[in-house]
Motif scaffolding. Structure first.
Motif: not given
Ligand SMILES: NC(=O)C1=CN([C@@H]2O[C@H](COP(=O)(O)OP(=O)(O)OC[C@H]3O[C@@H](n4cnc5c(N)ncnc54)[C@H](OP(=O)(O)O)[C@@H]3O)[C@@H](O)[C@H]2O)C=CC1
Ligand SMILES: CC(C)CCC[C@@H](C)[C@H]1CC=C2C3=C(CC[C@@]21C)[C@@]1(C)CC[C@H](O)C[C@@H]1CC3
Length: 353
Positions: A145-146, A150-161, A213-215, A296-302
């Motif tokens: 929700m935060q 902040l960015r208008g909508s949640p990112s796809l990565a945030m939705w996945l996690v 992902l928020l930060h 759960w970790s992969l949506p956060c990139g490498v």
């Protein structure tokens, strides 16, 4: 006090020294993670960017909020509508005796009371699933929700996690009764490890990916997201399949869903599954859980190691837990367990470990 067999039960977690080290290291690790995840560099192995002052760390308002949350969960837990399930009966009809090894640090860490209850309120059972796990997905939701703010909508990565971890917690609550056969309920006391683990470690470190992902927003394309969803689905399929197969078998070996599986008889009268999921490796459920931890970790990139902290910690936890369980099963089943190990030589990862 000696255990029923007269011998001293082996000390675990490195005995008093290990317990003392963990009681210092775990809160410090969680504190470090919560500071680093908010920093720009977000370096898991680097020093925390700053140490907040006491006025930041101590908030009577937050303490009241946390106590209110615990009270709400306790009230929901006491609702008369809840289903009551039998706990797991011990071999000789009595309860395990904890060794009084004359060391308060070790007992404080591992706990001595197996079933800490006030009337029907079981503190260990209550803490195992409710305030921590539900708190975990609430923190995830707050991050989502935060990010929307902040960015208008949640990112796809945030939705996945959020989605993956909501599935995991929802599954745990749906199969609440299965917790009664876990070693936390049947073997471990309710001490610092489970109290801190359930009430602090789970909600605040298991939500690390959502906090990261928020930060540190991560771009995620649909093709990669689809592969990650497939990885989580495979992990969940193994996790749920293995847990349900064993729990069904333990409840009723004649259940048509497990009756045709091959088994090994034991001197206790209980049998060990040696085909199906439990013929692949000795802890297939751990394998599924670890595959989900990767998803759960992969949506956060490498770009950062930090979001993979859970996978690293969880691997260590399950390897250690598997070793503890092996010791307990060896004590329970003796030669039958040796036979099981001979026929199913790998512990968690087929042909590797
Ligand atoms: N997310 C997290 O932080 C954590 C998640 N978990 C997950 O919780 C779930 C439960 O794990 P855990 O509590 O460790 O215990 P398990 O569900 O793995 O149960 C272990 C017990 O199952 C029985 N068993 C083992 N092998 C066989 C067999 N071949 N046939 C029949 N019974 C067998 C034995 O008990 P008996 O014979 O006495 O019935 C053994 O002690 C797992 O999926 C794990 O991944 C666990 C810890 C932390
Ligand atoms: C290093 C830590 C402080 C040690 C504490 C570990 C605990 C957080 C975990 C020990 C066993 C757990 C289980 C679960 C959550 C984490 C703890 C409490 C589940 C409830 C997770 C959902 C699964 O479906 C069942 C698990 C049972 C064991």
């Amino acid at each position: 006090m000696a255990s029923p067999q007269g011998s001293r039960a082996p000390l675990e977690f490195g005995g008093p020294l290990g317990a003392a080290a963990l009681m210092l290291l775990l809160p410090a690790t969680m504190f470090h993670l919560l500071l680093v995840v908010r920093s720009g560099p977000a370096r898991l192995l680097g020093p925390p960017p700053y140490l907040p002052g006491l006025q930041v760390l101590w908030s009577p308002r937050m303490l009241l909020l946390w106590l209110t949350w615990l009270g709400l969960q306790a009230a929901l837990y006491l609702l008369p509508a809840r289903k009551v399930a039998e706990g797991q009966e011990l071999k000789d009809k009595s309860r395990l005796l904890y060794p009084i090894n004359g060391n308060p640090i070790y007992d404080f860490f591992l706990g001595r009371e197996l079933n800490p209850r006030v009337w029907s309120f079981d503190f260990k059972y209550f803490c195992e699933l409710r305030p921590g796990l539900i708190g975990w997905v609430l923190i995830n939701l707050a991050m989502l929700m935060q990010e929307a703010e902040l960015r208008g909508s949640p990112s796809l990565a945030m939705w996945l996690v959020n989605g993956f971890q909501l599935l995991y917690v929802g599954d745990a609550l749906w199969h609440e009764e299965a917790v009664l056969t876990t070693m936390d309920i049947t073997h471990d006391g309710f001490g610092f490890m489970l109290a801190f683990g359930d009430l602090a470690w789970v909600p605040f470190t298991y939500s690390l990916q959502a906090q990261f992902l928020l930060h540190h927003p991560q771009p995620l394309g649909l093709p990669v997201a689809s592969v990650i969803c497939l990885i989580n689905a495979v992990g969940y399929y193994i996790f749920r399949g293995a847990n349900s197969q064993k729990n069904t078998f333990r409840k009723n070996p004649s259940d048509p869903r497990v009756a045709d599986l091959e088994t090994i008889p034991t001197a206790t009268g209980r049998q060990l599954l040696v085909s199906g999921w439990w013929g692949m490796v000795r802890h297939p459920n751990y394998l599924g859980d670890l595959i989900m931890a990767l998803a759960w970790s992969l949506p956060c990139g490498v770009s950062h190691l930090l979001p993979y902290f859970y996978l690293l910690y969880f691997t260590a936890l399950l390897v250690h837990r598997e070793a503890r369980d092996e010791q307990q099963c060896l004590q329970k089943y003796g030669l039958a367990w040796h036979e099981y190990c001979r026929r199913v030589p790998y512990r968690i990862l087929p042909y590797i470990y």
